[in-house]
Design an enzyme around this catalytic site. Structure first.
Site, PDB file in Angstrom:
ATOM      1  CE  LYS A  22      -4.065   1.810   2.437  1.00 31.05           C
ATOM      2  NZ  LYS A  22      -4.950   2.017   1.291  1.00 31.05           N
TER       3      LYS A  22
HETATM    4  N1  PMP Z   1      -7.807  -2.038  -2.631  1.00 30.06           N
HETATM    5  C1  PMP Z   1      -7.275  -0.809  -2.611  1.00 30.06           C
HETATM    6  C2  PMP Z   1      -6.603  -0.296  -3.826  1.00 30.06           C
HETATM    7  C3  PMP Z   1      -7.374  -0.027  -1.446  1.00 30.06           C
HETATM    8  O1  PMP Z   1      -6.851   1.207  -1.421  1.00 30.06           O
HETATM    9  C4  PMP Z   1      -8.044  -0.533  -0.321  1.00 30.06           C
HETATM   10  C5  PMP Z   1      -8.164   0.297   0.914  1.00 30.06           C
HETATM   11  N2  PMP Z   1      -7.047   0.143   1.753  1.00 30.06           N
HETATM   12  C6  PMP Z   1      -8.584  -1.825  -0.393  1.00 30.06           C
HETATM   13  C7  PMP Z   1      -8.440  -2.551  -1.564  1.00 30.06           C
HETATM   14  C8  PMP Z   1      -9.273  -2.439   0.785  1.00 30.06           C
HETATM   15  O2  PMP Z   1      -8.327  -2.768   1.761  1.00 30.06           O
HETATM   16  P1  PMP Z   1      -8.672  -2.808   3.315  1.00 30.06           P
HETATM   17  O3  PMP Z   1      -9.842  -3.712   3.450  1.00 30.06           O
HETATM   18  O4  PMP Z   1      -7.457  -3.362   3.938  1.00 30.06           O
HETATM   19  O5  PMP Z   1      -8.981  -1.419   3.723  1.00 30.06           O
END
Ligand code: PMP
Length: 303
Positions: free
Chosen positions: A157
């Site tokens: 991320k």
């Molecule tokens: N995909 C992307 C590109 C994201 O930015 C997010 C948000 N963090 C998610 C999926 C969902 O991830 P999470 O459930 O860990 O928030």
């Protein structure tokens, strides 16, 4: 966006307006940052952070991929997150831990730039809108593909990845859709600009595999566990675009979006164009934890 009083930065709680970086920080030029998005909920049993350990772990893993060494332990960072929430007096908030490559070099090579770490918190409602948790959102398939394997690591991320997300999001909003769904470079369904996606047909729940240009979402993981507990078959598999158009139910998951039903895709109605029964069951189990504080799966860290 609402502001708060304090931002934790490099070990200190600073006033919000003083948490600054220099214009020549590496991150500003090359997107060299890693971050997390976490939520703290005001449950009936007190304020609690959802999936704290998993988010902090992912931050360290995202950083490791980019050879960024965070100068704090995971435990220290968790303590700093809790201290920031308390300093700001939030009952519920969004939490943004951020690691950047700062000053010290302006070439592409990032290794000379100082690592800086910050934690901001602010009060933030539902990401795609309060009412859409029930009514669902209209989305489109993005004309932009998600990041191809072996180009930008989608398991990290990282700030730079969100340039692609921005293109997808702006394109969707300009056409009055709430969100865009990115396909991978082979044309298979990947994810939204900031959410993972689930597609339900004939009672089976499908979601793209983690190797398919997606961020391995922490909410995605929790929803798969819940669904299997409820006895549903969950398949991580290749999903062709047309599967979206004949789905009985589609929903998106994310820390910000929680579990948001999709009611149409490219103007094809999804199911009955409202939240479907399986989506509702998973959503209410998820929301029940964060609203009541009853936590059978050990998702919460009370602060
Ligand atoms: N995909 C992307 C590109 C994201 O930015 C997010 C948000 N963090 C998610 C999926 C969902 O991830 P999470 O459930 O860990 O928030």
């Amino acid at each position: 966006m609402s502001t708060s009083e304090k931002i934790w930065m490099n070990g200190e709680l600073l006033d919000w307006q003083n948490a600054k970086i220099h214009i020549l920080s590496h991150v500003v030029h090359y997107g060299s940052s890693t971050f997390e998005g976490i939520r703290c909920y005001d449950t009936e049993k007190g304020s609690a952070i959802l999936f704290l350990d998993a988010h902090v772990k992912r931050l360290y893993q995202s950083s490791k991929i980019y050879r960024i060494e965070i100068p704090y332990s995971e435990e220290e960072l968790k303590e700093a997150i809790i201290a920031t929430i308390k300093a700001n007096g939030h009952k519920a908030c969004y939490i943004r831990p951020l690691v950047i490559r700062g000053q010290g070099a302006l070439g592409v090579n990032p290794t000379m730039a100082a690592i800086e770490v910050a934690i901001a918190t602010w009060e933030w409602g539902s990401y795609l809108g309060e009412e859409v948790l029930e009514t669902g959102v209209d989305v489109r398939v993005a004309s932009w593909a998600r990041l191809a394997p072996n180009t930008m690591p989608t398991w990290a991320k990282a700030g730079g990845n969100y340039l692609n997300s921005q293109l997808i999001k702006m394109e969707a909003l300009m056409d009055n859709y709430a969100e865009g769904i990115g396909l991978d470079v082979n044309g298979y369904v990947a994810e939204g600009s900031g959410e993972n996606i689930f597609v339900i047909r004939d009672g089976i729940i499908y979601t793209p595999m983690t190797g398919q240009s997606i961020l391995p979402g922490i909410s995605r993981n929790a929803v798969m566990t819940l669904a299997r507990k409820f006895g549903y078959q969950v398949q991580e598999t290749l999903i062709p675009r047309e599967a979206l158009y004949i789905a009985d139910e589609v929903f998106m998951t994310g820390t910000a979006a929680e579990i948001t039903p999709v009611r149409s895709i490219d103007k094809y109605p999804v199911g009955d164009e409202k939240r479907g029964p399986i989506t509702e069951k998973l959503q209410s189990a998820y929301l029940d934890v964060v609203r009541t504080g009853n936590d059978p799966e050990n998702w919460l860290t009370f602060i």
